[in-house]
Design an enzyme around this catalytic site. Structure first.
Site, PDB file in Angstrom:
ATOM      1  NE  ARG A 157     -14.086 -28.184 -24.582  1.00  0.00           N
ATOM      2  CZ  ARG A 157     -14.905 -26.495 -24.883  1.00  0.00           C
ATOM      3  NH1 ARG A 157     -15.311 -26.204 -24.092  1.00  0.00           N
ATOM      4  NH2 ARG A 157     -14.586 -26.303 -25.756  1.00  0.00           N
ATOM      5  CG  LEU A 192     -13.818 -26.027 -34.246  1.00  0.00           C
ATOM      6  CD1 LEU A 192     -15.118 -25.281 -35.546  1.00  0.00           C
ATOM      7  CD2 LEU A 192     -14.610 -25.904 -32.864  1.00  0.00           C
ATOM      8  CB  ILE A 213       8.675 -39.488  -6.846  1.00  0.00           C
ATOM      9  CG1 ILE A 213       7.781 -38.110  -6.122  1.00  0.00           C
ATOM     10  CG2 ILE A 213       8.668 -40.631  -5.854  1.00  0.00           C
ATOM     11  CD1 ILE A 213       6.493 -38.730  -5.189  1.00  0.00           C
ATOM     12  CB  CYS A 262     -19.379 -32.428 -31.018  1.00  0.00           C
ATOM     13  SG  CYS A 262     -20.855 -32.543 -32.105  1.00  0.00           S
ATOM     14  N   GLY A 287      -7.928 -20.741 -33.394  1.00  0.00           N
ATOM     15  CA  GLY A 287      -8.330 -22.279 -32.243  1.00  0.00           C
ATOM     16  C   GLY A 287      -9.051 -21.440 -31.317  1.00  0.00           C
ATOM     17  CD  GLU A 308     -12.157 -31.767 -26.664  1.00  0.00           C
ATOM     18  OE1 GLU A 308     -12.948 -31.258 -27.044  1.00  0.00           O
ATOM     19  OE2 GLU A 308     -12.253 -32.965 -27.644  1.00  0.00           O
ATOM     20  N   GLY A 309     -10.637 -26.856 -25.927  1.00  0.00           N
ATOM     21  CA  GLY A 309     -10.481 -25.394 -24.465  1.00  0.00           C
ATOM     22  C   GLY A 309     -10.018 -24.852 -23.774  1.00  0.00           C
TER      23      GLY A 309
HETATM   24  P1  FAD Z   1      -4.703 -19.821 -29.437  1.00  0.00           P
HETATM   25  O1  FAD Z   1      -6.471 -20.041 -29.515  1.00  0.00           O
HETATM   26  O2  FAD Z   1      -3.561 -19.185 -30.677  1.00  0.00           O
HETATM   27  O3  FAD Z   1      -4.080 -19.862 -28.124  1.00  0.00           O
HETATM   28  C1  FAD Z   1      -2.756 -19.685 -27.548  1.00  0.00           C
HETATM   29  C2  FAD Z   1      -2.573 -18.972 -26.206  1.00  0.00           C
HETATM   30  O4  FAD Z   1      -3.376 -17.268 -25.766  1.00  0.00           O
HETATM   31  C3  FAD Z   1      -4.040 -20.507 -25.266  1.00  0.00           C
HETATM   32  O5  FAD Z   1      -2.649 -20.290 -23.446  1.00  0.00           O
HETATM   33  C4  FAD Z   1      -4.521 -19.824 -25.124  1.00  0.00           C
HETATM   34  O6  FAD Z   1      -5.628 -19.664 -24.385  1.00  0.00           O
HETATM   35  C5  FAD Z   1      -4.871 -17.964 -24.758  1.00  0.00           C
HETATM   36  N1  FAD Z   1      -5.654 -16.861 -25.726  1.00  0.00           N
HETATM   37  C6  FAD Z   1      -6.248 -16.475 -26.847  1.00  0.00           C
HETATM   38  N2  FAD Z   1      -7.637 -15.749 -26.540  1.00  0.00           N
HETATM   39  C7  FAD Z   1      -7.577 -15.904 -25.458  1.00  0.00           C
HETATM   40  C8  FAD Z   1      -8.398 -14.818 -24.724  1.00  0.00           C
HETATM   41  N3  FAD Z   1      -9.284 -14.174 -25.310  1.00  0.00           N
HETATM   42  N4  FAD Z   1      -7.553 -14.618 -23.180  1.00  0.00           N
HETATM   43  C9  FAD Z   1      -6.610 -15.127 -22.404  1.00  0.00           C
HETATM   44  N5  FAD Z   1      -6.103 -16.092 -23.000  1.00  0.00           N
HETATM   45  C10 FAD Z   1      -5.913 -15.807 -24.409  1.00  0.00           C
HETATM   46  N6  FAD Z   1      -8.484 -29.323 -32.409  1.00  0.00           N
HETATM   47  C11 FAD Z   1      -9.912 -30.010 -33.591  1.00  0.00           C
HETATM   48  O7  FAD Z   1     -10.394 -29.260 -34.644  1.00  0.00           O
HETATM   49  N7  FAD Z   1      -9.717 -30.959 -33.531  1.00  0.00           N
HETATM   50  C12 FAD Z   1      -9.070 -31.861 -33.445  1.00  0.00           C
HETATM   51  O8  FAD Z   1      -9.430 -33.073 -33.067  1.00  0.00           O
HETATM   52  C13 FAD Z   1      -7.659 -31.434 -32.557  1.00  0.00           C
HETATM   53  N8  FAD Z   1      -6.869 -32.172 -31.981  1.00  0.00           N
HETATM   54  C14 FAD Z   1      -5.264 -31.801 -31.214  1.00  0.00           C
HETATM   55  C15 FAD Z   1      -4.515 -32.271 -31.231  1.00  0.00           C
HETATM   56  C16 FAD Z   1      -2.872 -32.303 -30.511  1.00  0.00           C
HETATM   57  C17 FAD Z   1      -2.387 -33.191 -29.901  1.00  0.00           C
HETATM   58  C18 FAD Z   1      -3.362 -30.517 -29.950  1.00  0.00           C
HETATM   59  C19 FAD Z   1      -1.960 -29.683 -29.524  1.00  0.00           C
HETATM   60  C20 FAD Z   1      -4.755 -29.802 -30.376  1.00  0.00           C
HETATM   61  C21 FAD Z   1      -5.524 -30.533 -30.844  1.00  0.00           C
HETATM   62  N9  FAD Z   1      -6.733 -30.077 -30.984  1.00  0.00           N
HETATM   63  C22 FAD Z   1      -7.570 -29.866 -32.547  1.00  0.00           C
HETATM   64  C23 FAD Z   1      -6.647 -27.590 -31.142  1.00  0.00           C
HETATM   65  C24 FAD Z   1      -6.873 -27.644 -30.487  1.00  0.00           C
HETATM   66  O9  FAD Z   1      -8.398 -27.737 -29.993  1.00  0.00           O
HETATM   67  C25 FAD Z   1      -6.362 -25.706 -29.894  1.00  0.00           C
HETATM   68  O10 FAD Z   1      -5.071 -26.142 -30.373  1.00  0.00           O
HETATM   69  C26 FAD Z   1      -7.050 -25.053 -29.129  1.00  0.00           C
HETATM   70  O11 FAD Z   1      -8.288 -25.179 -29.669  1.00  0.00           O
HETATM   71  C27 FAD Z   1      -5.777 -23.783 -29.071  1.00  0.00           C
HETATM   72  O12 FAD Z   1      -6.213 -23.019 -30.118  1.00  0.00           O
HETATM   73  P2  FAD Z   1      -4.961 -22.819 -30.870  1.00  0.00           P
HETATM   74  O13 FAD Z   1      -3.457 -23.637 -30.452  1.00  0.00           O
HETATM   75  O14 FAD Z   1      -4.422 -21.979 -32.135  1.00  0.00           O
HETATM   76  O15 FAD Z   1      -4.005 -21.180 -29.728  1.00  0.00           O
END
Ligand code: FAD
Length: 388
Positions: A247, A135, A341, A242, A141, A367-368
């Site tokens: 979650r 996704l 600790i 999904c 993200g 996952e959000g």
């Molecule tokens: P961004 O969306 O760029 O966010 C960056 C920061 O800005 C965050 O703190 C966010 O909360 C904040 N932010 C963004 N918009 C707002 C808003 N409107 N208001 C306030 N704050 C905001 N994805 C998949 O699809 N499949 C997978 O199997 C999968 N596995 C993963 C495994 C790992 C180890 C990791 C680290 C990530 C994985 N992900 C996967 C991706 C993950 O779901 C995303 O990293 C996540 O959704 C956040 O997206 P981003 O990293 O692009 O951060």
């Protein structure tokens, strides 16, 4: 000393069957993963991930709460208990199972054509075939609605172009569930990873979830037949259904990581002496242990509550957000406090604590993110969306 589970009488909340599942998962992790996982984390590589997936499949842990197609068909609470025990070992192990069962298998089970279900699900349940769920993209993200990956019709086929990022199990997968923009809105596709134009590149240099494979997926003119497209679902409802499943597993899993850190800190506090007495005799240490136990207990109670709601068929997405937000936030706090600790030993992979704390940095984001789940609760509480 009294174990935190015993202190609050938590095990009494579970049925005999739920306890039996916890024990069989614990036996598997103790035998197959626990002795190796710190080494895998250090090397950033799992030995024989396919063999491990088959062992998880043999125990019925893959797609375990789904019915039919070789899946175990357990209750949601039983699935939750298994997630807790898997993550008590390592968040990477629980992620491997969550992505296979709750994301890739659930997507196919819920949304794919019958032909595709027959093609993929029995092998995935057995751990013979591995799935991933694409996704997230490099530039999208938290806001997947603006994803750039695109699928267009070409005769009776579809051609998919785009990139997915941070995809768990990506380089291991036989099938990738890919969400893409189409002229009809976002649609899902079950893409065989041996299709021409599909490539998976493992992401290196992670400092978290190191005992888990994370990859970039590149789709360059990948051709799939119309049968690979999920026939009915359109829009973000597909992937979000999904994510809600996965979650839910995290609500439980995070408390597993917390339990391991708490047990380790408790043992250490009793054994380690400074100033001529065990550090557990100092009030400041007792306060830490008491607070950790409180939050752990509340987190498990919340997980059990949500599990019972899910089994009753009434669990709503915002309730899953409530649980994911609270339990991951508190679990990481418990791990960090446990780290203090243990003093200097807390930063060593000789103990599980820093590994769990670092792993939970990913769990906090995937996952959000914490922020997204906060905004979901905010909408419900105020009727106002603060997303944009
Ligand atoms: P961004 O969306 O760029 O966010 C960056 C920061 O800005 C965050 O703190 C966010 O909360 C904040 N932010 C963004 N918009 C707002 C808003 N409107 N208001 C306030 N704050 C905001 N994805 C998949 O699809 N499949 C997978 O199997 C999968 N596995 C993963 C495994 C790992 C180890 C990791 C680290 C990530 C994985 N992900 C996967 C991706 C993950 O779901 C995303 O990293 C996540 O959704 C956040 O997206 P981003 O990293 O692009 O951060």
């Amino acid at each position: 000393t009294t174990h935190p589970d015993e202190l609050a009488g938590l095990t009494g909340l579970l049925s005999d069957q739920e306890r039996a599942i916890a024990e069989s998962v614990r036996a598997l992790t103790a035998r197959e993963v626990e002795p190796h996982v710190a080494g895998w984390f250090e090397r950033g590589e799992i030995d024989d991930p396919r063999g491990l997936m088959r062992k998880l499949g043999a125990l019925g842990l893959l797609g375990m709460h789904l019915d039919g197609y070789g899946c175990a068909g357990t209750t949601a609470t039983e699935y939750g208990v298994a997630c807790l025990e898997l993550e008590a070992c390592d968040s990477g192990l629980r992620s491997m199972v969550s992505v296979q069962g709750s994301l890739a298998m659930y997507a196919i089970w819920k949304w794919a054509s019958e032909e595709e279900k027959q093609r993929w699900l029995p092998g995935m349940a057995a751990g013979e075939l591995i799935g991933c769920f694409g996704l997230t993209e490099p530039d999208h993200g938290s806001d997947p609605a603006h994803m750039r990956t695109r699928a267009r019709r070409d005769g009776g086929d579809w051609i998919i172009d785009g990139r997915k990022m941070w995809i768990t199990n990506g380089s291991l997968a036989d099938v990738a569930v890919i969400w893409a923009q189409t002229d009809e809105g976002v649609r899902g596709f079950a893409v065989p990873t041996d299709a021409a134009g599909f490539a998976a590149n493992t992401i290196e240099h992670k400092m978290s979830l190191r005992a888990s494979v994370t990859s970039e997926l590149v789709l360059d003119g990948v051709r799939v037949p119309d049968s690979a497209a999920f026939p009915e679902v359109r829009g973000l409802r597909g992937p979000l259904s999904c994510l809600s499943e996965a979650r839910y597993g995290i609500v439980w899993g995070a408390m597993g990581a917390a339990r391991t850190a708490l047990e380790c800190a408790q043992r250490y506090a009793v054994e380690r002496e400074q100033f001529g007495r065990p550090i557990g005799g100092f009030q400041l240490t007792q306060q830490k242990l008491a607070d950790m136990t409180l939050e752990y207990t509340k987190g498990v109670l919340l997980a059990v509550h949500l599990g019972r709601l899910k089994d009753a068929g009434t669990l709503r997405p915002e309730q899953v957000s409530l649980g994911k937000l609270n339990n991951v936030r508190e679990a990481i706090d418990i791990c960090r406090t446990a780290r203090t600790i243990l003093g200097a030993n807390g930063i060593s992979l000789e103990y599980p604590v820093i590994r769990h704390a670092n792993n939970l940095e990913s769990v906090l984001t995937y996952e959000g993110t914490v922020e997204m789940h906060t905004l979901i609760l905010g909408v419900k509480l105020t009727g106002q969306s603060a997303f944009q």
